[in-house]
Design an enzyme around this catalytic site. Structure first.
Site, PDB file in Angstrom:
ATOM      1  N   CYS A 158      -5.075  -3.485   2.323  1.00  0.00           N
ATOM      2  CA  CYS A 158      -4.965  -3.480   3.949  1.00  0.00           C
ATOM      3  C   CYS A 158      -6.099  -3.895   4.538  1.00  0.00           C
ATOM      4  O   CYS A 158      -6.446  -5.086   4.745  1.00  0.00           O
ATOM      5  CB  CYS A 158      -4.155  -2.238   4.521  1.00  0.00           C
ATOM      6  SG  CYS A 158      -2.886  -2.534   5.972  1.00  0.00           S
ATOM      7  N   GLU A 175       0.612  -1.150  -0.022  1.00  0.00           N
ATOM      8  CA  GLU A 175      -0.268   0.033   0.027  1.00  0.00           C
ATOM      9  C   GLU A 175       0.973   1.236  -0.058  1.00  0.00           C
ATOM     10  O   GLU A 175       1.952   1.387   0.817  1.00  0.00           O
ATOM     11  CB  GLU A 175      -0.765  -0.056   1.232  1.00  0.00           C
ATOM     12  CG  GLU A 175      -1.722   1.008   1.620  1.00  0.00           C
ATOM     13  CD  GLU A 175      -2.556   0.884   2.836  1.00  0.00           C
ATOM     14  OE1 GLU A 175      -2.121  -0.086   3.644  1.00  0.00           O
ATOM     15  OE2 GLU A 175      -3.472   1.705   3.155  1.00  0.00           O
ATOM     16  N   LYS A 198      -9.388   2.116  -2.291  1.00  0.00           N
ATOM     17  CA  LYS A 198      -9.756   1.452  -1.153  1.00  0.00           C
ATOM     18  C   LYS A 198     -11.334   2.020  -0.430  1.00  0.00           C
ATOM     19  O   LYS A 198     -11.467   2.930  -0.158  1.00  0.00           O
ATOM     20  CB  LYS A 198      -8.686   1.846   0.057  1.00  0.00           C
ATOM     21  CG  LYS A 198      -8.595   1.206   1.416  1.00  0.00           C
ATOM     22  CD  LYS A 198      -7.512   1.456   2.108  1.00  0.00           C
ATOM     23  CE  LYS A 198      -7.333   0.532   3.458  1.00  0.00           C
ATOM     24  NZ  LYS A 198      -5.943   0.818   4.325  1.00  0.00           N
TER      25      LYS A 198
END
Lengths: 268, 268
Positions: free
Chosen positions: A142, A38, A109
């Site tokens: 993540c 990330e 995300k």
């Protein structure tokens, strides 16, 4: 098919340097698909909106996506990499998918963690999967891992391999990925970073241990905790395409969606 | 609040003997909630529809539910126990919830495993949760665990403690329950059985290791593999009622249901 991760310690704000590190590490290995951490090019610990604006890039068009596309062409490999995206006045914690023919897709995300909610807009696009030639990949970033819905949706959409760019600071994810891969019968490549960032009076240490997880919840490769490392594993994507548990059970066909309606109720 | 499991080796077809074993083991310990294995009173390895019909009981009304209600009253405790249910011409792999005031509820296993699909009808009722006085419990049976939807639905409905009656033959569940409890911030009591059944030319060995799992994915108690054992842990159910991860994140409020629609699509 060979899939892998590149684990390293990005230097905050040093986009060129971080890209160079990735090029150097990619030179040492061959794979059909590389997953990077990330925010691999900028570092993670932003301290102001100005920093976010300064370091974010357009996808496609930004220099990092260009550099990754060049690398992808040179290595004849697909790359999934996390970077900060600018789109008009909005900023996203995104991952880009590039291949030998250049830019392919962006994932923004969906589940932002901690102060990311201050710096970035939450992802505004659906989960998607992409055929990269004999293999279908899904992307998550993540903290998406803690929501079983993320990998379930990607898997139901047909992902064989989950590309998971991460900057993990807690110890739970790697074990959980075993359950995620087992329940969905998919592979996952979790690319984590290492190192400690100390900025603006705050400190974060990243836990490494990037992991390639198999379809039976088996760990195919796990990196060290604090070291630069490239991990590559040969996988048979067909393993992810047969969801049968035994002659009576199938992980997907046996789902009883009539009883799952609570999953889509907004309980805020 | 004290929650626990009773792990033992049921003798196939010996309903009275199995109930007596549970009474003996319950005598040795005190808890507010006991969870017993799947099909605890009959054993698991059925070989004919006739056997299923002979050993199944009405819930409520059957002798096992009556005996469990008596035990519940005597111990002043709630009990969740797996048993074969007869309802008209239908048979279910069910779990009963009884309390000091008697019968409370039945859960009919929604995701049947292996030859259970031959012997039993699939559960035809929704997942439900039950307030047992200061604690809300949800019930699931064995193979339900591999579908993240089972515990997710129960948790979203407000379960603090998942009562999980099991006859596990594979080694994956106990680890997965750590992920399940972590992602939902709930407790779980997985009551497994022990022993080997050899019937009709088939053989199954059950793996014990009944487990009480905490809200952080921590194992609070794990039984031995092949032994009779009662495990009891004191828990604070309030732990399960705060879904906050940090000041920015909440495991339930952060769910982005707009992006989860694939979960309810029937992909058969």
């Amino acid at each position: 098919m060979k899939v892998g991760f590149i684990q390293f310690d990005p230097v905050f704000g040093d986009i060129e340097g971080n890209i160079d590190t990735v090029k150097r590490l990619a030179d040492s290995a061959d794979a059909d698909l590389f997953v990077l951490p990330e925010l691999f090019n900028t570092g993670y610990l932003f301290t102001s909106h100005e920093e976010v604006a300064e370091l974010s890039e357009e996808i496609p068009g930004g220099r990092t996506t260009e550099a990754l596309s060049d690398l992808s062409r040179k290595k004849n490999a697909w790359i999934v990499a996390g970077l900060a995206e600018r789109s008009g006045k909005n900023f996203y914690n995104s991952a880009v998918l590039v291949g030998p023919d250049g830019y392919r897709a962006t994932y923004r995300k969906i589940h932002l963690f901690f102060e990311e909610t201050v710096w970035f807009n939450p992802g505004d696009g659906e989960f998607q999967v992409y055929d990269i030639g004999g293999c279908t990949v899904g992307i998550m970033i993540c903290f998406d891992w803690i929501f079983p819905e993320s990998m379930r949706v990607l898997s139901l959409m047909g992902a064989d391999v989950i590309c998971h760019s991460a900057n993990l600071v807690l110890p739970f994810c790697q074990d959980a990925m075993k359950t995620r891969c087992l329940e969905n019968r998919v592979f996952a490549v979790t690319a984590n970073r290492t190192g400690t960032e100390e900025r603006g009076g705050k400190s974060l240490s990243y836990t490494g241990k990037s992991q390639i997880t198999g379809t039976r919840g088996n760990v195919l490769f796990q990196a060290g905790e604090g070291i630069e490392e490239v991990g590559i594993v040969e996988i048979d994507v067909n393993e992810a395409r047969n969801k049968e548990v035994n002659e009576y059970n199938n992980l997907f066909d046996d789902r009883r969606t009539d009883f799952y309606s609570a999953l889509l109720k907004d309980n805020k």
